[in-house]
Design a protein around this motif. Sequence first.
Motif, PDB file in Angstrom:
ATOM      1  N   TRP A 126       0.768  -1.022  -0.233  1.00 36.09           N
ATOM      2  CA  TRP A 126       0.040  -0.047   0.044  1.00 36.09           C
ATOM      3  C   TRP A 126       0.850   1.153   0.024  1.00 36.09           C
ATOM      4  O   TRP A 126       0.605   2.176  -0.913  1.00 36.09           O
ATOM      5  CB  TRP A 126      -1.054   0.101   1.115  1.00 36.09           C
ATOM      6  N   LEU A 127       1.781   1.390   0.752  1.00 32.43           N
ATOM      7  CA  LEU A 127       2.680   2.338   0.890  1.00 32.43           C
ATOM      8  C   LEU A 127       3.580   2.696  -0.288  1.00 32.43           C
ATOM      9  O   LEU A 127       3.582   3.894  -0.996  1.00 32.43           O
ATOM     10  CB  LEU A 127       3.721   2.244   2.105  1.00 32.43           C
ATOM     11  N   HIS A 128       4.036   1.513  -0.851  1.00 30.37           N
ATOM     12  CA  HIS A 128       4.677   1.750  -2.044  1.00 30.37           C
ATOM     13  C   HIS A 128       3.980   2.371  -3.190  1.00 30.37           C
ATOM     14  O   HIS A 128       4.292   3.253  -4.085  1.00 30.37           O
ATOM     15  CB  HIS A 128       5.274   0.346  -2.630  1.00 30.37           C
ATOM     16  N   THR A 129       2.644   1.748  -3.232  1.00 34.94           N
ATOM     17  CA  THR A 129       1.794   2.306  -4.265  1.00 34.94           C
ATOM     18  C   THR A 129       1.361   3.630  -4.156  1.00 34.94           C
ATOM     19  O   THR A 129       1.529   4.508  -5.353  1.00 34.94           O
ATOM     20  CB  THR A 129       0.393   1.483  -4.377  1.00 34.94           C
ATOM     21  N   GLN A 130       1.332   4.043  -2.920  1.00 31.05           N
ATOM     22  CA  GLN A 130       0.820   5.613  -2.491  1.00 31.05           C
ATOM     23  C   GLN A 130       2.142   6.382  -2.955  1.00 31.05           C
ATOM     24  O   GLN A 130       1.885   7.402  -3.581  1.00 31.05           O
ATOM     25  CB  GLN A 130       0.676   5.842  -1.194  1.00 31.05           C
ATOM     26  N   LEU A 131       3.224   5.899  -2.709  1.00 23.87           N
ATOM     27  CA  LEU A 131       4.517   6.819  -2.778  1.00 23.87           C
ATOM     28  C   LEU A 131       4.713   6.836  -4.384  1.00 23.87           C
ATOM     29  O   LEU A 131       5.513   7.892  -4.920  1.00 23.87           O
ATOM     30  CB  LEU A 131       5.725   6.450  -2.164  1.00 23.87           C
ATOM     31  N   LEU A 132       4.407   5.987  -5.110  1.00 23.98           N
ATOM     32  CA  LEU A 132       4.666   5.918  -6.411  1.00 23.98           C
ATOM     33  C   LEU A 132       3.636   6.768  -7.440  1.00 23.98           C
ATOM     34  O   LEU A 132       3.808   7.446  -8.102  1.00 23.98           O
ATOM     35  CB  LEU A 132       4.663   4.467  -7.087  1.00 23.98           C
ATOM     36  N   THR A 133       2.263   6.518  -6.855  1.00 22.98           N
ATOM     37  CA  THR A 133       1.104   7.115  -7.735  1.00 22.98           C
ATOM     38  C   THR A 133       1.217   8.715  -7.256  1.00 22.98           C
ATOM     39  O   THR A 133       0.557   9.391  -8.213  1.00 22.98           O
ATOM     40  CB  THR A 133      -0.057   6.463  -7.663  1.00 22.98           C
ATOM     41  N   MET A 134       1.302   9.081  -6.031  1.00 22.35           N
ATOM     42  CA  MET A 134       0.972  10.374  -5.876  1.00 22.35           C
ATOM     43  C   MET A 134       1.709  11.496  -6.369  1.00 22.35           C
ATOM     44  O   MET A 134       1.297  12.378  -6.737  1.00 22.35           O
ATOM     45  CB  MET A 134       1.054  10.520  -4.278  1.00 22.35           C
ATOM     46  N   PRO A 135       3.154  11.231  -6.539  1.00 24.65           N
ATOM     47  CA  PRO A 135       3.936  12.245  -7.177  1.00 24.65           C
ATOM     48  C   PRO A 135       3.449  12.574  -8.731  1.00 24.65           C
ATOM     49  O   PRO A 135       3.109  13.507  -9.237  1.00 24.65           O
ATOM     50  CB  PRO A 135       5.300  11.686  -7.254  1.00 24.65           C
ATOM     51  N   VAL A 136       2.724  11.334  -9.481  1.00 23.84           N
ATOM     52  CA  VAL A 136       2.500  11.430 -10.571  1.00 23.84           C
ATOM     53  C   VAL A 136       1.054  12.245 -10.663  1.00 23.84           C
ATOM     54  O   VAL A 136       0.883  13.088 -11.694  1.00 23.84           O
ATOM     55  CB  VAL A 136       2.144   9.956 -11.252  1.00 23.84           C
ATOM     56  N   LEU A 137       0.242  12.057  -9.800  1.00 23.05           N
ATOM     57  CA  LEU A 137      -1.072  12.734  -9.717  1.00 23.05           C
ATOM     58  C   LEU A 137      -0.947  14.242  -9.464  1.00 23.05           C
ATOM     59  O   LEU A 137      -1.653  15.181  -9.999  1.00 23.05           O
ATOM     60  CB  LEU A 137      -1.983  12.337  -8.532  1.00 23.05           C
ATOM     61  N   ILE A 138       0.009  14.386  -8.535  1.00 25.22           N
ATOM     62  CA  ILE A 138       0.183  16.024  -8.033  1.00 25.22           C
ATOM     63  C   ILE A 138       0.868  16.522  -9.511  1.00 25.22           C
ATOM     64  O   ILE A 138       0.331  17.709  -9.467  1.00 25.22           O
ATOM     65  CB  ILE A 138       1.330  16.047  -6.969  1.00 25.22           C
ATOM     66  N   VAL A 139       1.751  15.921 -10.138  1.00 25.40           N
ATOM     67  CA  VAL A 139       2.359  16.718 -11.371  1.00 25.40           C
ATOM     68  C   VAL A 139       1.124  16.824 -12.215  1.00 25.40           C
ATOM     69  O   VAL A 139       1.058  17.876 -13.116  1.00 25.40           O
ATOM     70  CB  VAL A 139       3.578  15.730 -11.993  1.00 25.40           C
ATOM     71  N   LEU A 140       0.358  15.974 -12.621  1.00 24.49           N
ATOM     72  CA  LEU A 140      -0.790  15.796 -13.444  1.00 24.49           C
ATOM     73  C   LEU A 140      -2.016  16.983 -12.916  1.00 24.49           C
ATOM     74  O   LEU A 140      -2.141  17.763 -14.020  1.00 24.49           O
ATOM     75  CB  LEU A 140      -1.657  14.623 -13.654  1.00 24.49           C
ATOM     76  N   VAL A 141      -1.912  17.255 -11.704  1.00 23.55           N
ATOM     77  CA  VAL A 141      -3.002  18.178 -11.318  1.00 23.55           C
ATOM     78  C   VAL A 141      -2.418  19.659 -11.614  1.00 23.55           C
ATOM     79  O   VAL A 141      -3.025  20.566 -11.983  1.00 23.55           O
ATOM     80  CB  VAL A 141      -3.323  18.017  -9.726  1.00 23.55           C
ATOM     81  N   ALA A 142      -1.129  19.835 -11.237  1.00 24.00           N
ATOM     82  CA  ALA A 142      -0.330  21.005 -11.613  1.00 24.00           C
ATOM     83  C   ALA A 142      -0.375  21.484 -13.186  1.00 24.00           C
ATOM     84  O   ALA A 142      -0.563  22.673 -13.522  1.00 24.00           O
ATOM     85  CB  ALA A 142       1.078  20.887 -10.973  1.00 24.00           C
ATOM     86  N   VAL A 143      -0.043  20.362 -14.116  1.00 24.60           N
ATOM     87  CA  VAL A 143      -0.157  20.737 -15.373  1.00 24.60           C
ATOM     88  C   VAL A 143      -1.570  20.947 -16.154  1.00 24.60           C
ATOM     89  O   VAL A 143      -1.665  21.830 -16.866  1.00 24.60           O
ATOM     90  CB  VAL A 143       0.554  19.468 -16.159  1.00 24.60           C
ATOM     91  N   LEU A 144      -2.623  20.329 -15.654  1.00 26.66           N
ATOM     92  CA  LEU A 144      -3.697  20.333 -16.215  1.00 26.66           C
ATOM     93  C   LEU A 144      -4.890  21.257 -15.503  1.00 26.66           C
ATOM     94  O   LEU A 144      -5.732  21.476 -15.877  1.00 26.66           O
ATOM     95  CB  LEU A 144      -4.543  18.946 -16.075  1.00 26.66           C
ATOM     96  N   SER A 145      -4.524  21.733 -14.206  1.00 32.21           N
ATOM     97  CA  SER A 145      -5.376  22.765 -13.606  1.00 32.21           C
ATOM     98  C   SER A 145      -5.072  24.307 -14.228  1.00 32.21           C
ATOM     99  O   SER A 145      -4.317  24.559 -14.932  1.00 32.21           O
ATOM    100  CB  SER A 145      -5.372  22.858 -12.134  1.00 32.21           C
TER     101      SER A 145
END
Length: 145
Positions: A126-145
């Motif tokens: 669970w922790l590995h998945t959270q740590l790998l996907t959250m930075p990708v989502l943060i970058v997507l939100v920053a780029v697409l917002s």
Amino acid sequence: MSAAVGLETAGRAVVGRDVRAVLAVTSAGLLLAALAGAGYTARPVVLLAVVGAAAVTAAFPASPAPAGLCVVAVFLLLSGDAGFTAWLVVAASLLHTVHVLAGLAEVIPARARAEVGALVPTVRRWLHTQLLTMPVLIVLVAVLS
């Protein structure tokens, strides 16, 4: 109280009802994050529905209730006109947490105790998945917002 897992432990075991309690709180948080992300106002009737959905999800983790709750949260996020916001990152993190907790609550009966050592691989994944996907989502939100 174990700080690493966040669940009440009895010696070196986690009580099944505590997994369900954390599942209920996380489920309610997911729906509230989805509502906030979509820009909806939380009225008393809506809050009652959130509490009811969270209670059903925690009471019946082996049923389609957790999946239904996650689908409703995704539809809520997609139905709003707020676009990509930080609430998307919060909701994605909580959605994955609801999924993992529902799986744990399904295999740990409410009155049973599970060895903490048996939960370590699940918590690690669970922790590995959270740590790998959250930075990708943060970058997507920053780029697409």
